[in-house]
Write an enzyme that holds these catalytic residues in place. Structure first.
Site, PDB file in Angstrom:
ATOM      1  N   GLY A   1       0.832  -1.206   0.000  1.00  0.00           N
ATOM      2  CA  GLY A   1       0.000   0.000   0.000  1.00  0.00           C
ATOM      3  C   GLY A   1       0.862   1.250   0.000  1.00  0.00           C
ATOM      4  O   GLY A   1       0.646   2.198  -0.788  1.00  0.00           O
TER       5      GLY A   1
ATOM      6  N   ILE B   1       6.007  -7.682   6.840  1.00  0.00           N
ATOM      7  CA  ILE B   1       6.327  -8.879   7.619  1.00  0.00           C
ATOM      8  C   ILE B   1       5.782 -10.113   6.916  1.00  0.00           C
ATOM      9  O   ILE B   1       6.259 -11.229   7.129  1.00  0.00           O
ATOM     10  CB  ILE B   1       5.791  -8.744   9.051  1.00  0.00           C
ATOM     11  CG1 ILE B   1       6.518  -9.752   9.944  1.00  0.00           C
ATOM     12  CG2 ILE B   1       4.289  -8.911   9.106  1.00  0.00           C
ATOM     13  CD1 ILE B   1       6.398  -9.500  11.389  1.00  0.00           C
ATOM     14  N   ASP B   2       4.798  -9.913   6.040  1.00  0.00           N
ATOM     15  CA  ASP B   2       4.204 -11.063   5.344  1.00  0.00           C
ATOM     16  C   ASP B   2       5.077 -11.569   4.191  1.00  0.00           C
ATOM     17  O   ASP B   2       4.784 -12.598   3.610  1.00  0.00           O
ATOM     18  CB  ASP B   2       2.824 -10.690   4.773  1.00  0.00           C
ATOM     19  CG  ASP B   2       1.815 -10.359   5.863  1.00  0.00           C
ATOM     20  OD1 ASP B   2       2.136 -10.577   7.042  1.00  0.00           O
ATOM     21  OD2 ASP B   2       0.708  -9.895   5.526  1.00  0.00           O
TER      22      ASP B   2
HETATM   23  N1  ADP Z   1      -3.500   2.440  -3.714  1.00  0.00           N
HETATM   24  C1  ADP Z   1      -2.966   3.318  -2.874  1.00  0.00           C
HETATM   25  N2  ADP Z   1      -2.625   4.562  -3.304  1.00  0.00           N
HETATM   26  C2  ADP Z   1      -2.076   5.459  -2.458  1.00  0.00           C
HETATM   27  N3  ADP Z   1      -1.825   5.207  -1.151  1.00  0.00           N
HETATM   28  C3  ADP Z   1      -2.140   3.996  -0.666  1.00  0.00           C
HETATM   29  C4  ADP Z   1      -2.730   2.989  -1.491  1.00  0.00           C
HETATM   30  N4  ADP Z   1      -2.936   1.884  -0.734  1.00  0.00           N
HETATM   31  C5  ADP Z   1      -2.503   2.191   0.512  1.00  0.00           C
HETATM   32  N5  ADP Z   1      -2.021   3.453   0.556  1.00  0.00           N
HETATM   33  C6  ADP Z   1      -1.491   4.154   1.721  1.00  0.00           C
HETATM   34  O1  ADP Z   1      -0.316   3.493   2.169  1.00  0.00           O
HETATM   35  C7  ADP Z   1      -0.267   3.485   3.584  1.00  0.00           C
HETATM   36  C8  ADP Z   1      -0.016   2.113   4.100  1.00  0.00           C
HETATM   37  O2  ADP Z   1      -0.869   1.161   3.479  1.00  0.00           O
HETATM   38  P1  ADP Z   1      -1.250  -0.204   4.185  1.00  0.00           P
HETATM   39  O3  ADP Z   1      -1.960  -1.031   3.194  1.00  0.00           O
HETATM   40  O4  ADP Z   1      -1.963   0.092   5.464  1.00  0.00           O
HETATM   41  O5  ADP Z   1       0.122  -0.844   4.651  1.00  0.00           O
HETATM   42  P2  ADP Z   1       1.325  -1.449   3.838  1.00  0.00           P
HETATM   43  O6  ADP Z   1       2.017  -0.345   3.158  1.00  0.00           O
HETATM   44  O7  ADP Z   1       2.159  -2.071   4.885  1.00  0.00           O
HETATM   45  O8  ADP Z   1       0.733  -2.426   2.875  1.00  0.00           O
HETATM   46  C9  ADP Z   1      -1.569   4.075   4.080  1.00  0.00           C
HETATM   47  O9  ADP Z   1      -1.303   5.377   4.542  1.00  0.00           O
HETATM   48  C10 ADP Z   1      -2.465   4.071   2.871  1.00  0.00           C
HETATM   49  O10 ADP Z   1      -3.352   5.185   2.830  1.00  0.00           O
HETATM   50  O1  FBP Z   2      -3.715  -4.990  13.087  1.00  0.00           O
HETATM   51  P1  FBP Z   2      -2.939  -4.211  12.090  1.00  0.00           P
HETATM   52  O2  FBP Z   2      -1.948  -3.306  12.704  1.00  0.00           O
HETATM   53  O3  FBP Z   2      -3.782  -3.515  11.082  1.00  0.00           O
HETATM   54  O4  FBP Z   2      -2.045  -5.238  11.302  1.00  0.00           O
HETATM   55  C1  FBP Z   2      -2.496  -6.465  10.854  1.00  0.00           C
HETATM   56  C2  FBP Z   2      -1.868  -6.798   9.542  1.00  0.00           C
HETATM   57  O5  FBP Z   2      -0.572  -6.288   9.436  1.00  0.00           O
HETATM   58  C3  FBP Z   2       0.304  -7.246   8.869  1.00  0.00           C
HETATM   59  O6  FBP Z   2       1.192  -7.670   9.858  1.00  0.00           O
HETATM   60  C4  FBP Z   2       1.135  -6.651   7.768  1.00  0.00           C
HETATM   61  O7  FBP Z   2       0.365  -5.932   6.912  1.00  0.00           O
HETATM   62  P2  FBP Z   2       1.012  -4.740   6.061  1.00  0.00           P
HETATM   63  O8  FBP Z   2       2.195  -5.336   5.350  1.00  0.00           O
HETATM   64  O9  FBP Z   2      -0.059  -4.293   5.143  1.00  0.00           O
HETATM   65  O10 FBP Z   2       1.448  -3.680   6.990  1.00  0.00           O
HETATM   66  C5  FBP Z   2      -0.605  -8.373   8.407  1.00  0.00           C
HETATM   67  O11 FBP Z   2       0.019  -9.615   8.517  1.00  0.00           O
HETATM   68  C6  FBP Z   2      -1.764  -8.237   9.321  1.00  0.00           C
HETATM   69  O12 FBP Z   2      -2.939  -8.703   8.757  1.00  0.00           O
HETATM   70 MG    MG Z   3       0.020  -4.418   2.821  1.00  0.00          MG
END
Ligand code: ADP
Ligand code: FBP
Ligand code: MG
Length: 542
Positions: free
Chosen positions: A254, A282-283
């Site tokens: 994300g 972490i995944d």
């Molecule tokens: N498609 C997207 N476009 C822009 N920002 C995004 C998008 N998806 C997620 N984000 C932003 O990236 C940040 C982290 O996303 P998240 O899915 O929670 O964790 P991760 O980066 O670990 O996958 C959040 O602030 C979210 O708003």
């Molecule tokens: O409870 P939280 O903080 O939203 O995190 C739960 C999720 O975060 C993770 O550890 C990692 O997710 P991201 O890589 O999107 O940060 C997933 O394995 C788990 O589902």
């Molecule tokens: Mg993610």
């Protein structure tokens, strides 16, 4: 099945309706599937698939002799040699001046034989090849360049951390700050607090080497993190207002999508800002890179929970130990923690559907292990069996602030079902012990090997930004660090390959049922899914 080019601008799937496709809009991942995949499936193309502009090979001025050089160059040497290059500030600011890299004079690098990476160096995406296979996709090798596009005095860098926690985030923060200071003499680094929304809603922190000196010993993120809150316009306004010109973004899939959006907006505004992504998950679900930082630490820490569950289970008659580990869509932690442990009888991951009842099902296997061994130990990833949990709880789809689907607790669900089955149907007394260590695993500091990895990531990101690259993610590809276009790591998710050898190794190690009655059918299903994915990408790209 046969695929053929109808003409230069359309591709036909003979088994379906014709799907017109502009040659110039084949999505990148199509190529990933394409030549080698198609070849392995005996799908023939009348001409090889090559990357169209703008993703076609572009080695920029740094790699071209002065006579050749007039801006960026297509280096379409060979149809099957592909470089997926990253953007550079000079793409949209062609007159940017460059400077000799101060690293040459630094104490650390003074005696290094080859201080700078050869601009022609690339890292191969696939290293298992056959004599006649295409040379395939390559990424630009990471590392210091002879010319930089920032003077130390002009740099104002910022660091932001987003998404869930992961061991090692603080080490990356520390090493970016120290790398900028010790390698390039950059003093001005600020921390954005609380994830993306911190750009426009919080004060910044001054990050000096003194402030960050000890943070790698702590878990979590020194800068705090959040989900949601990505507002590209507000973020880039803030970058401009604060005079920031290097943005280091640490986060998962994300976050990297957010980084790509920031880079695009920066380019649109034509401002000198390098955007560097450091993949965190972490995944281990980020595509292309070998492995994400903190992953080894997580696998190691998971052993403590698995061992505890094993001790509990073997200390009682008919003991059943269940451990739930992280892994939303990818079961890597569960798979490797299981392989690394050897006491685990069964590992359940999101990629591999399982069933409970009947021959070859989980109940049968649990009963068999209880009879043979007196206890049974199960490791499952949080994303496994979600379809069952959703059915039995009649849940609706909830999402977190970033739009990720909120998962239901499969650990509790499985615990309850196994208890009910043995108590009520099999009339057996079992002793169930369920451990959910997920947040405990995420929250620890990284181990020594992850610390080294984090240092390499941070320093590579710093070298890349100083050299003017932007819109890139850094990471190891076949154990050599590379600059990878951000889109490349976000367009697919890294998942456990059920038809690959690692999952087979796990099955061979635990001896658990594969829950697959007809392996040929599964292989065909996986193949069909791949063909469908290609098909969908083509439809979406037209
Ligand atoms: N498609 C997207 N476009 C822009 N920002 C995004 C998008 N998806 C997620 N984000 C932003 O990236 C940040 C982290 O996303 P998240 O899915 O929670 O964790 P991760 O980066 O670990 O996958 C959040 O602030 C979210 O708003
Ligand atoms: O409870 P939280 O903080 O939203 O995190 C739960 C999720 O975060 C993770 O550890 C990692 O997710 P991201 O890589 O999107 O940060 C997933 O394995 C788990 O589902
Ligand atoms: Mg993610």
């Amino acid at each position: 099945m046969e695929l053929s080019f109808c003409n230069a601008s359309s591709l036909r799937f003979p088994h379906t309706d014709s799907v017109p496709l502009h040659y110039c809009s084949i999505p990148e991942s199509f190529h990933t599937f394409s030549n080698s995949y198609l070849a392995s499936k005996s799908i023939s193309l009348r001409r090889p698939l090559i990357w169209p502009q703008p993703r076609l090979v572009r080695l920029r001025a740094e790699s071209v002799s002065p006579t050749e050089s007039n801006g960026s160059v297509d280096k379409h040497v060979d149809d099957d040699f592909i470089i997926e290059d990253v953007p550079h500030l000079t793409d949209f600011l062609p007159d940017l001046p460059s400077y000799p890299n101060p690293l040459k004079r630094s104490q650390a690098y003074a005696i290094v034989k080859e201080t700078f990476v050869n601009p022609e160096d690339v890292v191969a995406k696939d290293i298992i090849v056959q004599k006649d296979s295409p040379r395939g996709v390559h990424f630009r090798r990471a590392g210091p360049r002879e010319k930089v596009f920032f003077t130390p005095e002009e740099v104002r860098a910022c660091i932001v951390t987003c998404g869930g926690l992961c061991p090692g985030i603080n080490t990356v923060i520390r090493e970016i700050v120290c790398g900028l200071k010790n390698m390039y003499g950059v003093d001005d680094v600020i921390g954005i607090q609380g994830g993306y929304r911190g750009f426009y809603s919080k004060n910044t922190l001054d990050l000096t080497t003194k402030v960050v000196t000890d943070i790698h010993k702590r878990g979590g993120t020194f800068l705090q993190t959040s989900r949601g809150g990505h507002d590209t316009k507000k973020i880039v306004d803030n970058i401009q207002d604060r005079g920031i010109n290097q943005v280091y973004i640490i986060g998962g899939d994300g976050t990297q999508k957010g980084a790509a959006a920031i880079h695009k907006e920066v380019e649109k505004r034509g401002i000198k800002v390098a955007v560097a992504g450091i993949p965190k998950t972490i995944d281990n679900d980020i595509a292309v890179i070998d492995k994400s930082f903190g992953f080894d630490t997580a696998v190691e820490e998971a052993q403590r929970a698995i061992n505890a569950a094993h001790v509990e289970a073997e200390s009682m008659e008919n003991g059943v130990g269940i451990v739930k580990l992280m892994g939303r869509y990818s079961g890597f932690i569960a798979m490797l923690a299981t392989l690394g442990n050897r006491d685990v009888d069964c590992c359940l991951i999101p990629e591999s559907p399982f069933f409970l009842e009947g021959p070859g099902g989980l109940y049968e296997y649990v009963e068999q292990r209880l009879k043979e061994n007196g206890h049974v130990l199960i490791v499952l990833a949080e994303g496994a069996g979600q379809e069952y949990v959703a059915q039995s709880m009649q849940a609706f789809q909830e999402k977190d602030a970033s739009g990720n689907r909120l998962l239901l607790d499969v650990g509790l669900w499985l615990t309850q079902h196994i208890k009910d089955h043995f108590t009520n149907i099999r009339k057996m007394t079992i002793n169930m012990k369920y451990i959910d260590p997920t947040y405990m695993i995420r929250a620890i500091p990284s181990n020594a090997s992850d610390n080294i990895y984090c240092t390499l990531l941070a320093q590579s990101a710093v070298h890349g930004a100083m050299a003017g690259f932007t819109g890139f993610t850094v990471g190891p590809v076949n154990s050599r660090h590379a600059y990878i276009p951000i889109d490349r790591v976000t367009e697919t998710t890294n998942t456990v390959n059920l038809t690959g050898r690692m999952w087979a190794r796990l099955l061979a190690s635990t001896n658990q049922p594969s829950f697959i009655q007809d392996s040929q059918a599964v292989r065909e299903r996986v193949d069909k899914q791949t063909i469908d994915a290609i098909h969908n990408m083509i439809i979406n790209s037209t």
